[in-house]
Motif scaffolding. Structure first.
Motif, PDB file in Angstrom:
ATOM      1  N   VAL A 492       0.859  -1.188   0.000  1.00 41.40           N
ATOM      2  CA  VAL A 492       0.000   0.000   0.000  1.00 41.40           C
ATOM      3  C   VAL A 492       0.892   1.233   0.000  1.00 41.40           C
ATOM      4  N   ASP A 493       0.705   2.076  -1.009  1.00 43.55           N
ATOM      5  CA  ASP A 493       1.536   3.270  -1.179  1.00 43.55           C
ATOM      6  C   ASP A 493       0.647   4.511  -1.195  1.00 43.55           C
ATOM      7  N   SER A 498       4.788  15.274  -3.924  1.00 39.24           N
ATOM      8  CA  SER A 498       6.222  15.001  -4.058  1.00 39.24           C
ATOM      9  C   SER A 498       6.511  13.645  -4.679  1.00 39.24           C
ATOM     10  N   GLY A 499       5.473  12.860  -4.951  1.00 40.68           N
ATOM     11  CA  GLY A 499       5.675  11.541  -5.536  1.00 40.68           C
ATOM     12  C   GLY A 499       5.183  10.448  -4.605  1.00 40.68           C
ATOM     13  N   TYR A 500       5.511   9.209  -4.937  1.00 37.15           N
ATOM     14  CA  TYR A 500       5.020   8.066  -4.175  1.00 37.15           C
ATOM     15  C   TYR A 500       5.855   7.820  -2.925  1.00 37.15           C
ATOM     16  N   ILE A 535      -4.122  13.398  -1.983  1.00 32.15           N
ATOM     17  CA  ILE A 535      -3.312  12.196  -2.157  1.00 32.15           C
ATOM     18  C   ILE A 535      -4.009  11.215  -3.095  1.00 32.15           C
ATOM     19  N   LYS A 536      -3.283  10.178  -3.442  1.00 35.81           N
ATOM     20  CA  LYS A 536      -3.843   8.992  -4.074  1.00 35.81           C
ATOM     21  C   LYS A 536      -3.344   7.774  -3.310  1.00 35.81           C
TER      22      LYS A 536
END
Length: 645
Positions: A492-493, A498-500, A535-536
C-alpha cells in the motif's frame, strides 16, 4: 508447445487438439479446424466478462451513433512467416498473402479492426517444416517468433498430433504465444484464416466448444448466453458439415433440439463448420465480442517499426486542468493525426503536440501514416483530470470494470497481470475468495489481481482517484483476501505532490487466510501525516511463483475518526431505485432518526442538488447519466451512498 498451465482449471484460451465431423455418407472424419476451446479457456472468459461487457456496450453505442466512422478502428500487426523448401522454392506467394490480408480486413471491418503486415515477410527455408505437425511449435519459435505481433505461419501441409490433415489452428495464451498456423491452400479460401483469427479473439464454434456431441443450445434462444457459443445472435447450431449443407448453402437436416424444435442455423457464419465456400460473415455480437476481447487483453499488439503508440509526460492530475505533452517516437512516419478526446475530430497533425485538458476522463486516438499505409489505435480512458473524490467509500458494487469511476489499473510489468472485477469465487480453484466482503452471506463485488498467465514478480497497480484530506485523524480502511499456495505480496503506497511513498504499512506477504472460505481481513492505515494534502492510494500486487496466487480487495474506506460518520447506515436509510431508472429518487428513513438535508455530488465533488428532506422524493431529472454520491445528514451524523443514474 509451451503452455501456461494456470491451475487445475484456468486461463488457457489455448485452443488445441483437433475438431472433427462426419462427411456425408462416408465412414471417415474430415479434420478442418485444429482449434478447440477448452473448459479452462471458457472459465477465463467468464472471469473477464465484466470488462468484456463494458467494451461491448461501447461498441454497440458506437454502432448506433451517427458519427461512428473510424474513430474506434485499431490497426493490428501481423508477422507473416512463410515456410518454403530448403532451397528457397515454393511457399505461399506474396500475392496470395496480400489478398488474404485484404480479405481479412473486409471481414473484420465491422469489429473496428484492420490487419497489416509488420516489417515484411520472414521466410523459413526448411524441408522438415513444410509438412508440419502442430506439436512442434517450439521448432518455429526458437528463432522465428516476434513478441507483440500476431505470428502467422504458412506451410504446405499441416496436421494435428494424431497425424490427420487440418486447415489451421490458433493459440493466444499470454503475451508470448500469439500464434496462428495455416495450411497454404486454406489461407486462400476466404474463410479459414478469418475463422482461426476468430478463435484468437475468443470466439468459439457456433455449435459450442464440444465437437463430439450435439449442442445444448435451444432454438428459442432461452439459454443462448450460456450454451452453444454463448452469443445470442448466432442461432443454435447442431454442428454443420458437408453432410447437412448442400451446394446452395442450405441446411438440409431436420434435427431438433431438446424441446423438439427444428434447428435453423446460420450456414454463412464464419465460426461454423459449414462449407468453407458458404462462410462469409460474423454477427454483430460476434464482432462486438472480438473487439471487446482485443481491448481487454490484446491491445498491446504493436509493430516495433511502424506503430501508433505514444508516450505522455503526464496523464492524471487532481487539478481541474492538465497540460499534456504527447510524443510519438516511431521514425517511419510521415503524417500524424491526433484525436485527443476520441470524438472523431482531428485536433493536431504534428508529431508531438501539447494539449490542455479540463476536468474529465478522455480516450486518445492516434492515426499515423507512411508512404504506403495508415494505421490507428485508441487508448481508452488514458487522460484523467480532476477526478477528486471526498469522502471515499468504495465497495465496487456499481463497477463494470476495475478502471471505472476515476480509478486506474496498470499492468506495470506488461505481462498480462492486472486487476479485475469479480462476483463469487474466482476462476481458480484453491486461491482467491469465495465471495466478497459483504456481511450476512449476500453476494457482492470485489476486485482481484488474477495470477494466471503472468510471471513471478509481475506487478499490478490499482490507483485511487484524488482524495482531499481536509481533517486530521483520518484513516484508510480496506478488506483483503490472500489465500493460495503461491500468494505473492500486497503493498500500500501513498502518492503526494512530491511523488510516491511506498509501503506506508508493512507489506503483506503470502497466505493471510488459513482457508479459502475464510472471511476477508481488515487493515487500518493512519493518514494523519497527510492532513490538508490531496493524495492517491495505490494498491500494488506482486505476483507469486504460480497461478494459485489471486489477491482480492474490497470495501475501501477513508474516514475521519473524530467525526461520527455513519457509513454502516445505522440511520436506517433506504434509497430506491438504485440505479435510478427514472427522474425520481426516493429516500426513506426506516427508524426514528430524522433526515435533515441532503446533497448529491459527482466524482470531482461538484454539488448538483441539495435541499431539505423528510421522506419525500427528489427530482433528479436534471442529472445526466453517471455516478454520484448522495450525502444524507441528521443532527449528529451523516451517511454517504453511491448512486447510479
Amino acid at each position: 508447445m509451451h503452455i501456461f498451465n494456470k491451475k487445475p482449471n484456468v486461463l488457457l484460451l489455448s485452443i488445441f487438439l483437433s475438431a472433427s465431423f462426419l462427411i456425408s455418407g462416408q465412414n471417415k472424419l474430415e479434420f478442418d479446424c485444429g482449434t478447440i476451446t477448452t473448459p479452462e479457456s471458457l472459465e477465463y472468459i467468464n472471469s473477464i466478462k465484466p470488462q468484456i461487457r463494458k467494451h461491448e456496450q461501447t461498441f454497440a453505442f458506437s454502432k448506433s451513433a451517427k458519427n461512428n466512422t473510424l474513430k474506434l478502428v485499431n490497426s493490428i500487426p501481423i508477422k507473416a512467416h512463410i515456410i518454403r523448401a530448403s532451397n528457397g522454392t515454393g511457399g505461399l506467394s506474396v500475392l496470395d498473402l496480400n489478398n488474404a490480408i485484404k480479405n481479412l480486413n473486409a471481414i473484420y471491418a465491422g469489429a473496428y479492426m484492420e490487419f497489416f503486415l509488420c516489417d515484411g515477410i520472414n521466410y523459413i527455408d526448411d524441408d522438415a517444416l513444410c509438412h508440419f505437425n502442430k506439436g512442434y511449435e517450439s521448432n518455429l519459435k526458437e528463432s522465428n517468433y516476434t513478441a507483440g505481433l500476431i505470428n502467422i505461419y504458412f506451410t504446405d501441409y499441416l496436421e494435428n498430433t494424431s497425424k490427420e490433415s487440418i486447415c489451421g489452428y490458433s493459440n493466444n495464451v499470454g503475451r508470448h504465444n500469439d500464434i496462428v498456423v495455416m495450411k497454404n491452400s486454406c489461407a486462400t479460401n476466404n474463410s479459414s484464416l478469418a475463422h482461426e483469427l476468430g478463435h484468437f479473439f475468443s470466439l468459439v464454434h457456433t455449435h459450442g466448444p464440444d465437437n463430439s456431441k450435439m449442442t445444448t443450445e435451444l432454438v428459442d434462444g432461452s439459454n443462448c448466453d450460456t450454451d452453444g457459443d454463448g452469443i445470442c445472435d448466432t442461432p443454435a447450431d447442431p454442428m454443420l458439415s458437408n453432410s447437412n449443407i448442400n451446394n446452395f448453402c442450405e441446411f438440409t437436416s431436420i434435427e431438433t433440439d431438446a424441446n423438439g424444435q427444428t434447428f435453423y442455423p446460420d450456414t454463412g457464419n464464419i465460426m461454423s463448420y459449414s462449407r468453407k465456400s458458404c462462410r462469409n460473415h460474423f454477427t454483430d455480437q460476434q464482432l462486438a465480442r472480438m473487439y471487446a476481447f482485443y481491448q481487454t487483453t490484446k491491445n498491446y499488439l504493436a509493430c516495433p517499426t511502424f506503430n501508433a503508440n505514444f508516450s505522455a509526460d503526464t496523464s492524471v492530475t487532481c487539478e481541474e486542468t492538465l497540460t499534456v505533452n504527447f510524443k510519438n517516437n516511431c521514425s517511419n512516419i510521415t503524417e500524424w493525426q491526433w484525436d485527443i478526446d476520441s470524438d472523431g475530430i482531428v485536433d493536431y497533425t504534428n508529431q508531438n503536440p501539447t494539449h490542455t485538458y479540463s476536468t474529465g476522463i478522455y480516450d486518445v486516438t492516434l492515426t499515423v501514416s507512411n508512404k504506403s499505409k495508415t494505421i490507428k489505435k485508441t487508448f481508452s480512458k488514458f487522460i484523467k483530470v480532476g477526478t477528486e473524490i471526498d469522502p471515499l467509500l468504495e465497495n465496487f458494487e456499481d463497477f463494470e470494470i476495475a478502471g471505472d469511476h476515476g480509478w486506474s489499473t496498470i499492468d506495470a510489468s506488461k505481462n498480462g497481470y492486472n486487476w479485475y472485477i469479480n462476483t463469487g469465487k474466482t476462476t481458480t480453484d484453491g486461491t482467491g475468495p469465495l465471495n466478497d466482503d459483504t456481511p450476512n452471506g449476500t453476494t457482492g463485488t470485489y476486485i482481484y489481481a488474477e495470477a494466471s498467465g503472468a510471471t513471478l514478480g509481475d506487478v499490478a497497480e490499482f490507483i485511487s482517484p484524488c482524495i482531499n484530506l481536509k481533517t486530521s485523524n483520518t484513516n484508510l480502511e480496506f478488506s483483503y483476501h490472500m489465500f493460495g499456495k503461491n500468494i505473492g505480496a500486497l503493498h500500500v503506497d501513498i502518492k503526494t505532490e512530491s511523488g510516491y511513498i511506498n509501503d506506508i504499512i508493512p507489506a503483506l506477504y503470502g497466505n493471510q487466510q488459513a482457508n479459502q472460505n475464510d472471511a476477508f481481513l481488515k487493515k487500518t492505515v493512519d493518514l494523519s501525516p497527510y492532513k490538508n494534502q490531496t493524495i492517491k492510494v495505490r494498491f500494488r500486487a506482486v505476483r507469486g511463483a504460480g497461478w494459485d496466487g489471486d489477491i482480492a480487495i474490497d470495501n475501501i474506506l477513508i474516514k475521519n475518526t473524530e467525526e461520527t460518520q455513519n457509513i454502516s447506515n445505522t440511520l436506517g436509510i433506504k434509497v430506491y431505485p438504485n440505479p435510478i431508472t427514472d427522474a425520481t429518487l426516493y429516500i426513506k428513513s426506516i427508524n426514528t432518526e430524522t433526515i435533515l438535508n441532503y446533497q448529491i455530488s459527482n466524482l470531482v465533488g461538484q454539488v448538483f442538488l441539495s435541499g431539505t428532506l423528510s421522506d419525500h422524493p427528489i427530482n433528479v431529472s436534471s442529472l445526466s447519466s453517471g455516478t454520484y454520491f448522495l450525502t444524507i445528514y441528521n443532527k449528529h451524523s451523516k451517511i454517504v451512498k453511491k448512486i447510479l443514474k
